[in-house]
Design a protein around this motif. Sequence first.
Motif, PDB file in Angstrom:
ATOM      1  N   GLU A 294       0.813  -1.222   0.000  1.00  0.00           N
ATOM      2  CA  GLU A 294       0.000   0.000   0.000  1.00  0.00           C
ATOM      3  C   GLU A 294       0.848   1.275   0.000  1.00  0.00           C
ATOM      4  O   GLU A 294       0.348   2.350   0.288  1.00  0.00           O
ATOM      5  CB  GLU A 294      -0.949   0.003   1.205  1.00  0.00           C
ATOM      6  N   LEU A 295       2.150   1.150  -0.300  1.00  0.00           N
ATOM      7  CA  LEU A 295       3.015   2.327  -0.402  1.00  0.00           C
ATOM      8  C   LEU A 295       3.113   2.757  -1.863  1.00  0.00           C
ATOM      9  O   LEU A 295       3.135   1.915  -2.770  1.00  0.00           O
ATOM     10  CB  LEU A 295       4.404   2.023   0.161  1.00  0.00           C
ATOM     11  N   ILE A 296       3.164   4.059  -2.078  1.00  0.00           N
ATOM     12  CA  ILE A 296       3.185   4.625  -3.425  1.00  0.00           C
ATOM     13  C   ILE A 296       4.471   5.433  -3.597  1.00  0.00           C
ATOM     14  O   ILE A 296       4.708   6.389  -2.847  1.00  0.00           O
ATOM     15  CB  ILE A 296       1.964   5.547  -3.643  1.00  0.00           C
ATOM     16  N   PRO A 297       5.311   5.073  -4.572  1.00  0.00           N
ATOM     17  CA  PRO A 297       6.543   5.841  -4.806  1.00  0.00           C
ATOM     18  C   PRO A 297       6.235   7.297  -5.174  1.00  0.00           C
ATOM     19  O   PRO A 297       5.268   7.577  -5.876  1.00  0.00           O
ATOM     20  CB  PRO A 297       7.202   5.116  -5.984  1.00  0.00           C
ATOM     21  N   VAL A 298       7.051   8.213  -4.655  1.00  0.00           N
ATOM     22  CA  VAL A 298       6.902   9.631  -4.988  1.00  0.00           C
ATOM     23  C   VAL A 298       8.256  10.167  -5.453  1.00  0.00           C
ATOM     24  O   VAL A 298       9.301   9.621  -5.104  1.00  0.00           O
ATOM     25  CB  VAL A 298       6.393  10.469  -3.784  1.00  0.00           C
ATOM     26  N   ASP A 299       8.215  11.230  -6.232  1.00  0.00           N
ATOM     27  CA  ASP A 299       9.458  11.851  -6.692  1.00  0.00           C
ATOM     28  C   ASP A 299      10.176  12.488  -5.514  1.00  0.00           C
ATOM     29  O   ASP A 299       9.560  13.160  -4.693  1.00  0.00           O
ATOM     30  CB  ASP A 299       9.177  12.920  -7.742  1.00  0.00           C
ATOM     31  N   SER A 300      11.470  12.245  -5.426  1.00  0.00           N
ATOM     32  CA  SER A 300      12.271  12.815  -4.345  1.00  0.00           C
ATOM     33  C   SER A 300      13.727  12.828  -4.760  1.00  0.00           C
ATOM     34  O   SER A 300      14.178  11.958  -5.514  1.00  0.00           O
ATOM     35  CB  SER A 300      12.112  11.970  -3.066  1.00  0.00           C
ATOM     36  N   GLN A 301      14.470  13.804  -4.237  1.00  0.00           N
ATOM     37  CA  GLN A 301      15.910  13.853  -4.495  1.00  0.00           C
ATOM     38  C   GLN A 301      16.629  12.668  -3.856  1.00  0.00           C
ATOM     39  O   GLN A 301      17.733  12.321  -4.246  1.00  0.00           O
ATOM     40  CB  GLN A 301      16.495  15.158  -3.962  1.00  0.00           C
TER      41      GLN A 301
ATOM     42  N   VAL B 267      11.575   6.930  -1.796  1.00  0.00           N
ATOM     43  CA  VAL B 267      10.638   7.636  -0.921  1.00  0.00           C
ATOM     44  C   VAL B 267       9.222   7.304  -1.373  1.00  0.00           C
ATOM     45  O   VAL B 267       8.935   7.271  -2.566  1.00  0.00           O
ATOM     46  CB  VAL B 267      10.891   9.159  -0.960  1.00  0.00           C
ATOM     47  N   CYS B 268       8.352   7.037  -0.396  1.00  0.00           N
ATOM     48  CA  CYS B 268       6.974   6.653  -0.702  1.00  0.00           C
ATOM     49  C   CYS B 268       6.003   7.406   0.196  1.00  0.00           C
ATOM     50  O   CYS B 268       6.372   7.913   1.259  1.00  0.00           O
ATOM     51  CB  CYS B 268       6.771   5.153  -0.465  1.00  0.00           C
ATOM     52  N   SER B 269       4.759   7.433  -0.244  1.00  0.00           N
ATOM     53  CA  SER B 269       3.676   7.942   0.591  1.00  0.00           C
ATOM     54  C   SER B 269       2.669   6.796   0.751  1.00  0.00           C
ATOM     55  O   SER B 269       2.647   5.877  -0.064  1.00  0.00           O
ATOM     56  CB  SER B 269       3.026   9.172  -0.037  1.00  0.00           C
ATOM     57  N   PRO B 270       1.843   6.828   1.789  1.00  0.00           N
ATOM     58  CA  PRO B 270       0.885   5.748   1.997  1.00  0.00           C
ATOM     59  C   PRO B 270      -0.351   5.912   1.124  1.00  0.00           C
ATOM     60  O   PRO B 270      -0.746   7.034   0.805  1.00  0.00           O
ATOM     61  CB  PRO B 270       0.531   5.899   3.478  1.00  0.00           C
TER      62      PRO B 270
ATOM     63  N   THR C  38      -3.993   5.391   5.177  1.00  0.00           N
ATOM     64  CA  THR C  38      -4.383   6.657   5.813  1.00  0.00           C
ATOM     65  C   THR C  38      -5.794   6.599   6.403  1.00  0.00           C
ATOM     66  O   THR C  38      -6.053   7.206   7.433  1.00  0.00           O
ATOM     67  CB  THR C  38      -4.275   7.840   4.825  1.00  0.00           C
ATOM     68  N   ASP C  39      -6.699   5.854   5.775  1.00  0.00           N
ATOM     69  CA  ASP C  39      -8.058   5.734   6.311  1.00  0.00           C
ATOM     70  C   ASP C  39      -8.095   4.964   7.630  1.00  0.00           C
ATOM     71  O   ASP C  39      -9.036   5.100   8.412  1.00  0.00           O
ATOM     72  CB  ASP C  39      -8.987   5.049   5.301  1.00  0.00           C
ATOM     73  N   SER C  40      -7.061   4.147   7.894  1.00  0.00           N
ATOM     74  CA  SER C  40      -7.048   3.355   9.125  1.00  0.00           C
ATOM     75  C   SER C  40      -6.393   4.097  10.291  1.00  0.00           C
ATOM     76  O   SER C  40      -6.359   3.592  11.414  1.00  0.00           O
ATOM     77  CB  SER C  40      -6.321   2.025   8.884  1.00  0.00           C
ATOM     78  N   ILE C  41      -5.870   5.304  10.055  1.00  0.00           N
ATOM     79  CA  ILE C  41      -5.185   6.068  11.103  1.00  0.00           C
ATOM     80  C   ILE C  41      -6.062   7.250  11.495  1.00  0.00           C
ATOM     81  O   ILE C  41      -6.305   8.147  10.698  1.00  0.00           O
ATOM     82  CB  ILE C  41      -3.805   6.560  10.619  1.00  0.00           C
ATOM     83  N   GLN C  42      -6.520   7.236  12.734  1.00  0.00           N
ATOM     84  CA  GLN C  42      -7.406   8.303  13.211  1.00  0.00           C
ATOM     85  C   GLN C  42      -6.663   9.640  13.245  1.00  0.00           C
ATOM     86  O   GLN C  42      -5.557   9.738  13.760  1.00  0.00           O
ATOM     87  CB  GLN C  42      -7.923   7.950  14.594  1.00  0.00           C
ATOM     88  N   GLY C  43      -7.259  10.659  12.652  1.00  0.00           N
ATOM     89  CA  GLY C  43      -6.673  12.001  12.674  1.00  0.00           C
ATOM     90  C   GLY C  43      -5.434  12.148  11.805  1.00  0.00           C
ATOM     91  O   GLY C  43      -4.628  13.058  12.003  1.00  0.00           O
ATOM     92  N   TYR C  44      -5.275  11.276  10.822  1.00  0.00           N
ATOM     93  CA  TYR C  44      -4.082  11.299   9.961  1.00  0.00           C
ATOM     94  C   TYR C  44      -3.900  12.665   9.306  1.00  0.00           C
ATOM     95  O   TYR C  44      -4.840  13.248   8.790  1.00  0.00           O
ATOM     96  CB  TYR C  44      -4.207  10.219   8.881  1.00  0.00           C
ATOM     97  N   ILE C  45      -2.652  13.189   9.347  1.00  0.00           N
ATOM     98  CA  ILE C  45      -2.323  14.443   8.664  1.00  0.00           C
ATOM     99  C   ILE C  45      -1.369  14.162   7.501  1.00  0.00           C
ATOM    100  O   ILE C  45      -1.683  14.437   6.353  1.00  0.00           O
ATOM    101  CB  ILE C  45      -1.694  15.476   9.634  1.00  0.00           C
ATOM    102  N   LYS C  46      -0.201  13.607   7.804  1.00  0.00           N
ATOM    103  CA  LYS C  46       0.812  13.407   6.764  1.00  0.00           C
ATOM    104  C   LYS C  46       1.839  12.389   7.223  1.00  0.00           C
ATOM    105  O   LYS C  46       2.114  12.283   8.413  1.00  0.00           O
ATOM    106  CB  LYS C  46       1.515  14.743   6.490  1.00  0.00           C
ATOM    107  N   SER C  47       2.395  11.638   6.257  1.00  0.00           N
ATOM    108  CA  SER C  47       3.522  10.763   6.583  1.00  0.00           C
ATOM    109  C   SER C  47       4.385  10.552   5.351  1.00  0.00           C
ATOM    110  O   SER C  47       3.930  10.701   4.219  1.00  0.00           O
ATOM    111  CB  SER C  47       3.048   9.413   7.133  1.00  0.00           C
ATOM    112  N   THR C  48       5.642  10.210   5.596  1.00  0.00           N
ATOM    113  CA  THR C  48       6.606   9.932   4.542  1.00  0.00           C
ATOM    114  C   THR C  48       7.384   8.676   4.923  1.00  0.00           C
ATOM    115  O   THR C  48       7.787   8.518   6.080  1.00  0.00           O
ATOM    116  CB  THR C  48       7.596  11.102   4.375  1.00  0.00           C
ATOM    117  N   TYR C  49       7.576   7.806   3.955  1.00  0.00           N
ATOM    118  CA  TYR C  49       8.353   6.582   4.149  1.00  0.00           C
ATOM    119  C   TYR C  49       9.596   6.671   3.270  1.00  0.00           C
ATOM    120  O   TYR C  49       9.509   7.057   2.104  1.00  0.00           O
ATOM    121  CB  TYR C  49       7.566   5.357   3.705  1.00  0.00           C
ATOM    122  N   ALA C  50      10.742   6.289   3.819  1.00  0.00           N
ATOM    123  CA  ALA C  50      11.971   6.163   3.025  1.00  0.00           C
ATOM    124  C   ALA C  50      12.439   4.722   3.174  1.00  0.00           C
ATOM    125  O   ALA C  50      12.691   4.250   4.278  1.00  0.00           O
ATOM    126  CB  ALA C  50      13.037   7.127   3.516  1.00  0.00           C
TER     127      ALA C  50
END
Length: 193
Positions: A121-128, A136-139, A144-156
């Motif tokens: 469920e991780l999505i690659p994103v453009d990053s240096q 680098v990925c985003s969820p 994100t729907d399973s995290i209460q009050g989710y704002i933002k996250s980044t995975y490397a």
Amino acid sequence: MHESSVLQQLIKLVNNAKKLKIEYGVTGQEVNRDNNNIITFSSNTTMEVNYSEKKGSISTVRGDFSGTYTTKEVFEDCKEEIIKKDSNNKLETSYIVEYSEEDYEKLFNIGGKLHPLQIEELIPVDSQMNNKCCQVCSPSKVITDSIQGYIKSTYAIYQKDENYYDITMIMSQLDKEAEVPLMQYCNTRIYTI
């Protein structure tokens, strides 16, 4: 990114592994409902899974200023034995959960308790930072729907070698009752054993 990206290689490693060891280290914040104070906690989990034999174990040590809590879960023969210890009152409890064969099998599959993270469920994103050893990925919305009050996250995701990956995640979420933003930092190591 092309098909042999770091994320794709990690998914392939996990889905083809006979045995995996996963180590999660989390440092985060949460609101203590008794006094509405923000407390910092840390949690370390080690999960070892033998997918061929359908056996596994999860050991978690969680600590904050109130004490340390230990949970050990052992999965074998369609059963889960759970042992919990609380350092405050020296209390130890244990119990067994029995599963149907079908439900037990699901624990080892994608999305199951003994499958690492939700890497599919991780999505690659453009990053240096993106290169042949890091991605680098985003969820996805599933995470994100399973995290209460989710704002933002980044995975490397870092490929350390062909059988070892390191994932760093930084997340912010809103505690809706206290209306306070909280931070969480997680480091995950996944490797074949």
